[in-house]
Design a protein around this motif. Structure first.
Motif, short mmCIF file in Angstrom:
data_model
loop_
_atom_site.label_atom_id
_atom_site.label_comp_id
_atom_site.label_asym_id
_atom_site.label_seq_id
_atom_site.Cartn_x
_atom_site.Cartn_y
_atom_site.Cartn_z
N VAL A 95 0.86 -1.19 0.00
CA VAL A 95 0.00 0.00 0.00
C VAL A 95 0.90 1.23 0.00
N ILE A 96 0.59 2.17 -0.91
CA ILE A 96 1.38 3.41 -1.05
C ILE A 96 0.49 4.61 -0.75
N LYS A 97 0.99 5.51 0.08
CA LYS A 97 0.29 6.76 0.37
C LYS A 97 0.76 7.83 -0.63
N HIS A 98 -0.18 8.53 -1.24
CA HIS A 98 0.14 9.56 -2.22
C HIS A 98 -0.11 10.96 -1.64
N GLY A 99 0.49 11.93 -2.24
CA GLY A 99 0.43 13.30 -1.72
C GLY A 99 -0.95 13.93 -1.80
N ASN A 100 -1.83 13.41 -2.63
CA ASN A 100 -3.16 14.00 -2.77
C ASN A 100 -4.18 13.40 -1.81
N GLY A 101 -3.69 12.65 -0.81
CA GLY A 101 -4.60 12.08 0.20
C GLY A 101 -5.24 10.78 -0.20
N THR A 102 -4.74 10.14 -1.23
CA THR A 102 -5.25 8.84 -1.65
C THR A 102 -4.17 7.78 -1.47
N TYR A 103 -4.63 6.52 -1.53
CA TYR A 103 -3.73 5.39 -1.35
C TYR A 103 -3.98 4.40 -2.49
N HIS B 288 -4.43 -7.62 -8.18
CA HIS B 288 -5.59 -6.94 -7.60
C HIS B 288 -5.16 -5.52 -7.25
N PHE B 289 -5.88 -4.52 -7.78
CA PHE B 289 -5.49 -3.11 -7.60
C PHE B 289 -6.65 -2.33 -7.01
N GLU B 290 -6.33 -1.52 -5.98
CA GLU B 290 -7.34 -0.67 -5.34
C GLU B 290 -6.85 0.77 -5.23
N ILE B 291 -7.81 1.69 -5.25
CA ILE B 291 -7.58 3.08 -4.83
C ILE B 291 -8.43 3.29 -3.57
N ARG B 292 -7.76 3.73 -2.49
CA ARG B 292 -8.42 3.89 -1.20
C ARG B 292 -8.34 5.33 -0.71
N THR B 293 -9.20 5.64 0.22
CA THR B 293 -9.13 6.95 0.87
C THR B 293 -8.41 6.87 2.21
N THR B 294 -8.13 5.63 2.66
CA THR B 294 -7.30 5.39 3.85
C THR B 294 -6.38 4.23 3.50
N PRO B 295 -5.39 3.92 4.34
CA PRO B 295 -4.51 2.79 4.03
C PRO B 295 -5.16 1.44 4.26
#
Length: 259
Positions: A187-195, A233-240
């Protein structure tokens, strides 16, 4: 016998005759002398005129030669000036070409920098060659609830890339803490507040706390965890954490990714 008569005038007459002849001779001599003198004078005059004509001819020839030499010198100077101008023009063209090449090179370098910056700021697909399989929110017996991400059907060992630059906050087995169904995950945290989350990996190439760049290889795809075949399996999350996923395809398309 007759007496001799002697004229008293006979001797003087003879003398006069002789004087006349002598005078005539002197006159002829004078006339002849005058003619000779005139002839000599005429010859001298002719010689002088001839000398003057010759001198004039020499001067005219010298003047003509000087004129030709001057014209040749002017022509040579003009040719030298033309050659100098041609060399200057050639040098100017070479300088312009070098300047143009330098400008092109600088533009290319600037373009490369901009492309790198744009790439760093952009989003990319997590794998390069794939086929989309199970989609987000899809129902099925493989999941306890609806499908939480998008599956990319790829062979085991396919390179997996960070879809955007950021910091690794989860990495390892057991879904990197999200449960064994995910297998090996990152899981990677991005600068725009998404993961972004990557699961069912055969190998993990990053560690927690590592900063990664857009399109940097982070793992290899696999078939670990709750999986029916090799895929990512790929996800975009709003938290980790699990449970905060949003539609990853819609998200990537909003970032300009052609999925």
């Amino acid at each position: 016998m007759s007496p001799r008569v002697t004229s008293r005038f006979s001797r003087p007459t003879t003398l006069r005759t002789r004087a006349t002849v002598l005078a005539a001779g002197l006159g002829a001599s004078a006339v002849l002398g005058a003619g000779v003198a005139a002839a000599v004078e005429s010859t001298a005059a002719s010689s002088a005129a001839g000398a003057a004509t010759a001198a004039h001819a020499v001067q005219a020839q010298a003047a003509a030669q000087a004129k030709v030499a001057k014209a040749q010198a002017a022509e040579a100077a003009q040719a030298a000036e033309a050659e100098k101008a041609a060399e200057a023009e050639k040098a100017a063209r070479a300088a312009q070409a070098a300047q143009a090449a330098k400008a092109v090179k600088a533009a290319q370098a600037e373009k490369a920098v901009q492309a790198a910056a744009q790439k760093q700021a952009s989003w990319v697909d997590p794998v390069k060659s794939y086929k989309l399989s199970a989609s987000f929110a899809q129902n099925g017996g493989m999941w306890a609830s609806k499908h939480s991400g998008q599956d990319y059907a790829v062979p085991t060992g396919t390179p997996v890339f960070a879809t955007h630059g950021g910091t690794v906050v989860k990495a390892g087995p057991n879904g990197a803490g999200d449960g064994p169904a995910y297998g090996n995950a990152v899981v990677i945290k991005h600068g725009n507040g998404t993961y972004s989350q990557y699961a069912h990996l055969s190998r993990v190439d990053v560690r927690i706390g590592q900063v990664v760049k857009t399109d940097q290889k982070i793992a290899l795809s696999g078939n670990t965890g709750n999986s029916s075949g090799p895929h990512l399996h790929f996800e975009i999350r709003t938290t980790p954490n699990y449970g905060s996923a949003i539609d990853p395809i819609q998200f990537l398309r909003s970032k300009g990714v052609q999925v």
